[in-house]
Design a protein around this motif. Structure first.
Motif, PDB file in Angstrom:
ATOM      1  N   PRO A 112       0.817  -1.221   0.000  1.00  0.00           N
ATOM      2  CA  PRO A 112       0.000   0.000   0.000  1.00  0.00           C
ATOM      3  C   PRO A 112       0.844   1.262   0.000  1.00  0.00           C
ATOM      4  CG  PRO A 112       0.080  -0.920   2.197  1.00  0.00           C
ATOM      5  CD  PRO A 112       0.798  -1.902   1.309  1.00  0.00           C
ATOM      6  N   ASN A 113       0.380   2.247  -0.731  1.00  0.00           N
ATOM      7  CA  ASN A 113       1.051   3.549  -0.698  1.00  0.00           C
ATOM      8  C   ASN A 113       0.079   4.671  -0.326  1.00  0.00           C
ATOM      9  OD1 ASN A 113      -0.454   3.621  -3.017  1.00  0.00           O
ATOM     10  ND2 ASN A 113       1.267   4.041  -4.402  1.00  0.00           N
ATOM     11  N   GLY A 114      -1.128   4.279   0.111  1.00  0.00           N
ATOM     12  CA  GLY A 114      -2.102   5.262   0.531  1.00  0.00           C
ATOM     13  C   GLY A 114      -3.442   4.626   0.844  1.00  0.00           C
ATOM     14  N   VAL A 115      -4.413   5.459   1.173  1.00  0.00           N
ATOM     15  CA  VAL A 115      -5.771   5.003   1.457  1.00  0.00           C
ATOM     16  C   VAL A 115      -6.729   5.680   0.485  1.00  0.00           C
ATOM     17  CG1 VAL A 115      -5.211   4.660   3.894  1.00  0.00           C
ATOM     18  CG2 VAL A 115      -6.231   6.813   3.163  1.00  0.00           C
ATOM     19  N   PHE A 116      -7.980   5.217   0.487  1.00  0.00           N
ATOM     20  CA  PHE A 116      -8.940   5.658  -0.513  1.00  0.00           C
ATOM     21  C   PHE A 116     -10.243   6.098   0.139  1.00  0.00           C
ATOM     22  CE2 PHE A 116      -6.018   2.648  -2.305  1.00  0.00           C
ATOM     23  CZ  PHE A 116      -5.683   3.192  -3.527  1.00  0.00           C
ATOM     24  N   TYR A 117     -10.892   7.073  -0.512  1.00  0.00           N
ATOM     25  CA  TYR A 117     -12.193   7.580  -0.067  1.00  0.00           C
ATOM     26  C   TYR A 117     -13.127   7.542  -1.258  1.00  0.00           C
ATOM     27  CZ  TYR A 117     -15.757  10.912   1.521  1.00  0.00           C
ATOM     28  OH  TYR A 117     -16.938  11.513   1.865  1.00  0.00           O
ATOM     29  N   LEU A 118     -14.247   6.858  -1.106  1.00  0.00           N
ATOM     30  CA  LEU A 118     -15.195   6.693  -2.202  1.00  0.00           C
ATOM     31  C   LEU A 118     -16.152   7.884  -2.257  1.00  0.00           C
ATOM     32  CD1 LEU A 118     -16.269   4.890  -4.473  1.00  0.00           C
ATOM     33  CD2 LEU A 118     -17.596   3.629  -2.759  1.00  0.00           C
ATOM     34  N   LYS A 119     -15.923   8.773  -3.210  1.00  0.00           N
ATOM     35  CA  LYS A 119     -16.778   9.956  -3.346  1.00  0.00           C
ATOM     36  C   LYS A 119     -18.131   9.599  -3.943  1.00  0.00           C
ATOM     37  CE  LYS A 119     -15.361  13.924  -4.782  1.00  0.00           C
ATOM     38  NZ  LYS A 119     -15.754  14.709  -3.594  1.00  0.00           N
ATOM     39  N   SER A 120     -18.143   8.709  -4.927  1.00  0.00           N
ATOM     40  CA  SER A 120     -19.399   8.268  -5.524  1.00  0.00           C
ATOM     41  C   SER A 120     -19.196   6.894  -6.140  1.00  0.00           C
ATOM     42  CB  SER A 120     -19.882   9.265  -6.587  1.00  0.00           C
ATOM     43  OG  SER A 120     -18.970   9.319  -7.678  1.00  0.00           O
ATOM     44  N   GLY A 121     -20.275   6.109  -6.153  1.00  0.00           N
ATOM     45  CA  GLY A 121     -20.210   4.778  -6.722  1.00  0.00           C
ATOM     46  C   GLY A 121     -20.234   3.698  -5.651  1.00  0.00           C
ATOM     47  N   LYS A 122     -19.853   2.480  -6.059  1.00  0.00           N
ATOM     48  CA  LYS A 122     -19.776   1.346  -5.143  1.00  0.00           C
ATOM     49  C   LYS A 122     -18.540   0.517  -5.471  1.00  0.00           C
ATOM     50  CE  LYS A 122     -24.552   0.635  -3.695  1.00  0.00           C
ATOM     51  NZ  LYS A 122     -25.013   1.945  -4.185  1.00  0.00           N
ATOM     52  N   VAL A 123     -17.940  -0.042  -4.427  1.00  0.00           N
ATOM     53  CA  VAL A 123     -16.722  -0.841  -4.565  1.00  0.00           C
ATOM     54  C   VAL A 123     -16.892  -2.124  -3.764  1.00  0.00           C
ATOM     55  CG1 VAL A 123     -14.276  -0.970  -3.938  1.00  0.00           C
ATOM     56  CG2 VAL A 123     -15.181   1.116  -4.979  1.00  0.00           C
ATOM     57  N   LYS A 124     -16.513  -3.252  -4.352  1.00  0.00           N
ATOM     58  CA  LYS A 124     -16.565  -4.516  -3.617  1.00  0.00           C
ATOM     59  C   LYS A 124     -15.171  -4.876  -3.107  1.00  0.00           C
ATOM     60  CE  LYS A 124     -16.086  -7.543  -7.699  1.00  0.00           C
ATOM     61  NZ  LYS A 124     -16.670  -8.667  -8.445  1.00  0.00           N
ATOM     62  N   LYS A 125     -15.156  -5.498  -1.938  1.00  0.00           N
ATOM     63  CA  LYS A 125     -13.926  -5.988  -1.317  1.00  0.00           C
ATOM     64  C   LYS A 125     -14.030  -7.506  -1.280  1.00  0.00           C
ATOM     65  CE  LYS A 125     -11.772  -5.901   3.310  1.00  0.00           C
ATOM     66  NZ  LYS A 125     -11.763  -5.179   4.603  1.00  0.00           N
ATOM     67  N   TYR A 126     -13.032  -8.203  -1.843  1.00  0.00           N
ATOM     68  CA  TYR A 126     -13.168  -9.656  -1.916  1.00  0.00           C
ATOM     69  C   TYR A 126     -11.817 -10.365  -1.815  1.00  0.00           C
ATOM     70  CZ  TYR A 126     -11.744  -9.275  -6.863  1.00  0.00           C
ATOM     71  OH  TYR A 126     -11.058  -9.029  -8.034  1.00  0.00           O
ATOM     72  N   LYS A 127     -11.918 -11.665  -1.520  1.00  0.00           N
ATOM     73  CA  LYS A 127     -10.767 -12.554  -1.487  1.00  0.00           C
ATOM     74  C   LYS A 127     -10.994 -13.655  -2.518  1.00  0.00           C
ATOM     75  CE  LYS A 127      -8.050 -13.077   1.629  1.00  0.00           C
ATOM     76  NZ  LYS A 127      -6.614 -12.701   1.835  1.00  0.00           N
ATOM     77  N   VAL A 128      -9.912 -14.218  -3.023  1.00  0.00           N
ATOM     78  CA  VAL A 128      -9.994 -15.339  -3.952  1.00  0.00           C
ATOM     79  C   VAL A 128      -9.326 -16.543  -3.303  1.00  0.00           C
ATOM     80  CG1 VAL A 128      -9.345 -16.205  -6.232  1.00  0.00           C
ATOM     81  CG2 VAL A 128      -9.996 -13.802  -5.953  1.00  0.00           C
ATOM     82  N   ASP A 129     -10.045 -17.696  -3.270  1.00  0.00           N
ATOM     83  CA  ASP A 129      -9.479 -18.880  -2.618  1.00  0.00           C
ATOM     84  C   ASP A 129      -8.551 -19.626  -3.576  1.00  0.00           C
ATOM     85  OD1 ASP A 129     -11.046 -20.428  -4.329  1.00  0.00           O
ATOM     86  OD2 ASP A 129     -12.562 -20.878  -2.815  1.00  0.00           O
ATOM     87  N   ASN A 130      -8.014 -20.735  -3.115  1.00  0.00           N
ATOM     88  CA  ASN A 130      -7.041 -21.492  -3.899  1.00  0.00           C
ATOM     89  C   ASN A 130      -7.634 -22.083  -5.179  1.00  0.00           C
ATOM     90  OD1 ASN A 130      -5.011 -20.984  -2.022  1.00  0.00           O
ATOM     91  ND2 ASN A 130      -5.477 -22.826  -0.829  1.00  0.00           N
ATOM     92  N   ASP A 131      -8.950 -22.218  -5.215  1.00  0.00           N
ATOM     93  CA  ASP A 131      -9.611 -22.747  -6.401  1.00  0.00           C
ATOM     94  C   ASP A 131     -10.078 -21.641  -7.346  1.00  0.00           C
ATOM     95  OD1 ASP A 131      -9.355 -25.426  -5.556  1.00  0.00           O
ATOM     96  OD2 ASP A 131     -11.084 -25.187  -4.228  1.00  0.00           O
ATOM     97  N   GLY A 132      -9.712 -20.409  -7.024  1.00  0.00           N
ATOM     98  CA  GLY A 132     -10.074 -19.294  -7.879  1.00  0.00           C
ATOM     99  C   GLY A 132     -11.467 -18.750  -7.642  1.00  0.00           C
ATOM    100  N   ARG A 133     -12.125 -19.208  -6.585  1.00  0.00           N
ATOM    101  CA  ARG A 133     -13.475 -18.725  -6.281  1.00  0.00           C
ATOM    102  C   ARG A 133     -13.416 -17.425  -5.495  1.00  0.00           C
ATOM    103  NH1 ARG A 133     -15.418 -24.457  -3.953  1.00  0.00           N
ATOM    104  NH2 ARG A 133     -13.564 -23.936  -2.729  1.00  0.00           N
ATOM    105  N   GLU A 134     -14.259 -16.504  -5.860  1.00  0.00           N
ATOM    106  CA  GLU A 134     -14.280 -15.182  -5.238  1.00  0.00           C
ATOM    107  C   GLU A 134     -15.281 -15.147  -4.094  1.00  0.00           C
ATOM    108  OE1 GLU A 134     -16.031 -11.004  -6.792  1.00  0.00           O
ATOM    109  OE2 GLU A 134     -14.406 -11.812  -8.040  1.00  0.00           O
ATOM    110  N   GLN A 135     -14.865 -14.596  -2.963  1.00  0.00           N
ATOM    111  CA  GLN A 135     -15.764 -14.395  -1.832  1.00  0.00           C
ATOM    112  C   GLN A 135     -15.826 -12.907  -1.512  1.00  0.00           C
ATOM    113  OE1 GLN A 135     -17.819 -16.514   0.274  1.00  0.00           O
ATOM    114  NE2 GLN A 135     -18.490 -14.415   0.644  1.00  0.00           N
TER     115      GLN A 135
END
Length: 229
Positions: A46-69
């Motif tokens: 990381p080189n900084g943090v973020f502030y969402l002014k407008s819109g939507k953002v998803k936060k997710y992890k990917v497992d060893n089988d490539g599945r997104e959570q």
């Protein structure tokens, strides 16, 4: 209560005194992001943090089988990416826009300086970290112990709250527009299973569906199905 599964940190900005808001606005650099564009990825430094002014953002992890959570969905007015800065570690997840968004970047040095200068911001950030940890723990328990039907019902209730917060205070005009794939990833299930459950919910008059839009119409029964009392 649904609140134990819902996290937001809009108060980080809203509850700042005006002088601290001026400091924050002075160090923000705005950028337009297209739909489905990555903001940062798991494992990067990381080189900084973020502030969402407008819109939507998803936060997710990917497992060893490539599945997104999907772990969380950020609304406008929320900060993200600060945990990695504070822990001095790489990002532990990936964030990606769900729609065209405007996101402000705050460099690591400016962010740490702001923490030193603003006791209020430091206190609010500590509150946010504590709340986020509690919500994530509750969600992980749900994913490991609840049935798919329960997880889908809970995901719909969480999303209703998210879309209501960003669009309107009118319960009857809140439409969830998350893609079926993202909804399946949030509930931790396959697309085919999600489709069957949504069909059942529609047949039971719990939801309305129009294309990709979903509207909740029977909150009491969905709450009972979600089983989070």
């Amino acid at each position: 209560m649904i609140s134990k599964f819902i996290f937001n940190n809009q108060y980080l900005y809203e509850e700042l005194p005006e002088c601290d808001k001026d400091l924050l606005r002075g160090i923000m650099h705005h950028k337009n992001y297209r739909k489905n564009e990555a903001v940062f990825t798991d494992g990067t430094i990381p080189n900084g943090v973020f502030y969402l002014k407008s819109g939507k953002v998803k936060k997710y992890k990917v497992d060893n089988d490539g599945r997104e959570q999907i772990i969380y969905i950020y609304n406008s007015g929320e900060f993200f990416g600060y945990s990695a800065i504070l822990s001095d570690e790489s990002y532990g997840d990936t964030t990606q826009t769900l729609e065209n968004s405007v996101i402000s970047f705050i460099s690591k040095d400016d962010f740490l300086t702001l923490l030193d200068q603003s006791a209020v911001f430091s206190r609010l950030l500590l509150k946010s970290l504590s709340h986020e940890f509690s919500v994530m723990a509750n969600l992980m328990t749900v994913l490991s112990q609840r049935t798919v039907r329960e997880r889908v019902a809970l995901s719909l209730l969480i999303l209703h709250n998210k879309y209501k917060a960003s669009n309107t205070s009118d319960e009857d005009s809140v439409f969830i527009t998350l893609s079926r794939q993202d909804l399946a990833n949030m509930a931790g299930t396959a697309n085919e299973t999600l489709a069957r459950i949504l069909h059942d919910f529609k047949e039971d008059d719990l939801i309305l569906m129009e294309g990709r839009k979903i509207q909740l119409i029977n909150f009491n029964l969905l709450t009972q199905i979600a089983n989070f009392y």
